[in-house]
Scaffold this active site. Structure first.
Site, PDB file in Angstrom:
ATOM      1  N   GLU A 143       9.483  67.693  47.009  1.00  0.00           N
ATOM      2  CA  GLU A 143       8.025  67.508  46.880  1.00  0.00           C
ATOM      3  C   GLU A 143       7.716  66.170  46.203  1.00  0.00           C
ATOM      4  O   GLU A 143       8.176  65.902  45.090  1.00  0.00           O
ATOM      5  CB  GLU A 143       7.435  68.681  46.075  1.00  0.00           C
ATOM      6  CG  GLU A 143       5.923  68.699  46.116  1.00  0.00           C
ATOM      7  CD  GLU A 143       5.334  69.950  45.456  1.00  0.00           C
ATOM      8  OE1 GLU A 143       5.956  71.028  45.526  1.00  0.00           O
ATOM      9  OE2 GLU A 143       4.253  69.823  44.865  1.00  0.00           O
ATOM     10  N   LYS A 178       4.370  78.531  39.856  1.00  0.00           N
ATOM     11  CA  LYS A 178       5.051  77.761  40.917  1.00  0.00           C
ATOM     12  C   LYS A 178       5.217  76.316  40.459  1.00  0.00           C
ATOM     13  O   LYS A 178       6.257  75.689  40.664  1.00  0.00           O
ATOM     14  CB  LYS A 178       4.233  77.849  42.219  1.00  0.00           C
ATOM     15  CG  LYS A 178       4.905  77.213  43.422  1.00  0.00           C
ATOM     16  CD  LYS A 178       4.635  75.723  43.565  1.00  0.00           C
ATOM     17  CE  LYS A 178       5.300  75.146  44.809  1.00  0.00           C
ATOM     18  NZ  LYS A 178       5.209  73.690  44.884  1.00  0.00           N
ATOM     19  N   ASP A 201      22.328  78.446  40.186  1.00  0.00           N
ATOM     20  CA  ASP A 201      21.810  79.341  41.220  1.00  0.00           C
ATOM     21  C   ASP A 201      20.293  79.489  41.047  1.00  0.00           C
ATOM     22  O   ASP A 201      19.831  80.288  40.227  1.00  0.00           O
ATOM     23  CB  ASP A 201      22.540  80.690  41.074  1.00  0.00           C
ATOM     24  CG  ASP A 201      22.110  81.704  42.107  1.00  0.00           C
ATOM     25  OD1 ASP A 201      21.067  81.522  42.757  1.00  0.00           O
ATOM     26  OD2 ASP A 201      22.826  82.707  42.257  1.00  0.00           O
TER      27      ASP A 201
HETATM   28  C1  MEV Z   1       2.095  72.099  43.400  1.00  0.00           C
HETATM   29  O1  MEV Z   1       3.424  72.055  43.851  1.00  0.00           O
HETATM   30  C2  MEV Z   1       2.003  72.749  42.042  1.00  0.00           C
HETATM   31  C3  MEV Z   1       0.594  72.949  41.506  1.00  0.00           C
HETATM   32  O2  MEV Z   1      -0.181  73.687  42.439  1.00  0.00           O
HETATM   33  C4  MEV Z   1       0.743  73.707  40.195  1.00  0.00           C
HETATM   34  C5  MEV Z   1      -0.554  74.171  39.586  1.00  0.00           C
HETATM   35  O3  MEV Z   1      -1.542  74.402  40.318  1.00  0.00           O
HETATM   36  O4  MEV Z   1      -0.560  74.366  38.368  1.00  0.00           O
HETATM   37  C6  MEV Z   1      -0.098  71.644  41.289  1.00  0.00           C
END
Ligand code: MEV
Length: 434
Positions: free
Chosen positions: A85, A279, A295
């Site tokens: 990313e 995430k 892992d």
């Molecule tokens: C994108 O990979 C991660 C975000 O969406 C995390 C968040 O919203 O806190 C930017």
């Protein structure tokens, strides 16, 4: 329709590739070339990668980046990150720089216990099972002496084995719940070997136990496996500074801190937001976990279960303002290894460990937790100020340009052209006159 193949794993690498080309690409040589382009010219190195898994036909590259300037417990680290990313490494670097000027990250290990279970069926009187287990326990511990010897020398091993009555969860369900210390190893193989031996001893001895014979009801081993839920293998990382020190990008410290804390509270309160929030944390965590050959599926599974430990999925990070001081922290379960597995095999993993000054497992847990906290800080900082897309699309610009086969010169011009403009696929297309 393509026919099923038998004995695929027995074919040579070239035969496998030819079979794929014939079966799925109308024998097109460009498919074969795509796979071979990514072969390493060093045959020994390629063989090493071929041997990691079954049926290797090529290598799959991901960028290996570095986020420098992480001040952690007074030492400065450059953190290796493997991720696709675009904005993640840049965000980590920004957060590192921001906190470098405000005291850096502080971390500590809370605990390092891992567990595994022998899952049992038993439909007899539970008192017989309890008596049997209590009598057998010294034998169970003794039965793994050989498996444990090396680990014990390093200060680890099986800590305890308990019989758990889990019939309130499932009829006839009991567990031999084992706790382990695995020092610098992630410990999966060690734990599973111990559990399988314990299970074997348990089942064999149960066959000879009189009370079971009289009742004609014997306990039965269903399976033996470590748990990737590791809430007792926990690390904490935090940043802290006075609220006024948080002034940035024309936003005063108090306004920023209050909005930031509110954003964390929203992730604590609302699952839909918590999942995205976490995430973003895993963007940082997984990238370092992969770079260090650990892992990431185990880490992901364990972390998300931990985020839902109260029965409600919630934020992994927390923030507060108290007496004019802003504190932002994470407590996260991380079962990581710095020995075993790929750690000594993959040359880039070895490089990553050298870059990190050869941390032990406890130190690695702390570095990884920092990467998660930093990533979350960078995301929330953008979200509550400029919005996420500005930085994200800026970093994504190269991917859009590459998708249109832009030349190096066009890319250079585009970077300066889009410095003060919004990046979008259409805007880039217009810029390239497509
Ligand atoms: C994108 O990979 C991660 C975000 O969406 C995390 C968040 O919203 O806190 C930017």
């Amino acid at each position: 329709m393509t026919k099923a193949v038998s004995g695929f794993s027995k074919k040579t690498k070239d035969e496998k590739i030819q079979w794929l080309a014939d079966s799925y690409f109308a024998s097109n040589s460009s498919a074969v070339n795509t796979l071979k382009t990514y072969w390493n010219s060093d045959a020994k190195l390629q063989q090493l990668h071929d041997d990691f898994i079954e049926n290797t036909v090529s290598n799959f590259y991901l960028p290996f980046g570095v986020a420098p300037n992480f001040l952690i417990n007074g030492n400065i680290y450059a953190i290796p990150m493997v991720i696709e990313e675009s904005s993640v490494v840049a965000a980590a670097g920004n957060a590192a720089k921001f906190w470098m000027e405000r005291g850096g990250f502080k971390t500590r290990i809370i605990s390092t216990i891992k567990t595994g279970q022998v899952h049992l069926n038993y439909f007899g009187e539970s008192c017989y099972l309890t008596s049997f287990f209590n009598e057998l326990k010294p034998n169970l511990l003794q039965s793994i002496a050989t498996i444990e010897a090396g680990m014990k020398k390093r200060g680890g091993g099986l800590i305890d084995v308990e019989l758990l009555d889990s019939t309130n969860k499932l009829e006839g369900y009991f567990q031999l719940h084992c706790t382990f210390e695995t020092k610098d190893a992630m410990g999966a193989n060690f734990i599973n070997s111990c559990l399988e031996q314990i299970a074997k001893t348990f089942e064999a001895e149960a066959q000879k136990y009189e009370a079971f014979e009289v009742e004609n009801t014997f306990p039965e081993v269903v399976m033996s496996i470590l748990s990737n839920y590791v809430p007792e293998c926990l690390v904490r990382a935090e940043v802290q500074c006075e609220v006024h020190q948080l002034s940035n990008n024309g936003v005063d410290g108090k306004t920023f801190a209050e909005k930031f804390v509110r954003a964390v509270q929203i992730a604590e309160a609302e699952t839909r937001r918590a999942v995205t929030h976490n995430k973003g944390i895993m963007n940082g965590i997984d990238a370092v976990v992969i770079a260090t050959g650990n892992d990431f599926r185990a880490v992901e599974a364990g972390v998300h279960a931990f985020a839902a430990k109260t029965g409600k999925y919630t934020s992994l990070t927390h923030a507060k303002i108290e007496d004019g001081v802003f504190t932002f922290w994470i407590e996260i379960p991380l079962a990581l290894g710095t020995v075993g597995g790929l750690t000594n095999l993959h040359p880039l993993v070895r490089f990553a460990f050298d870059l990190l000054q050869r941390p032990n497992a406890k130190e690695l847990m702390q570095l990884v937790a920092v990467a998660g906290l930093a990533q979350n800080f960078a995301a929330l900082r953008s979200l509550v100020t400029t919005g996420i897309q500005k930085g994200h699309m800026k970093m994504h610009l190269m991917n859009i340009l590459n998708s249109f086969n832009a030349s190096e010169k066009q890319k250079q011009h585009a970077v300066s052209f889009f410095k003060d403009k919004t990046v979008s696929v259409t805007a880039v297309k217009d810029f390239l006159n497509l």
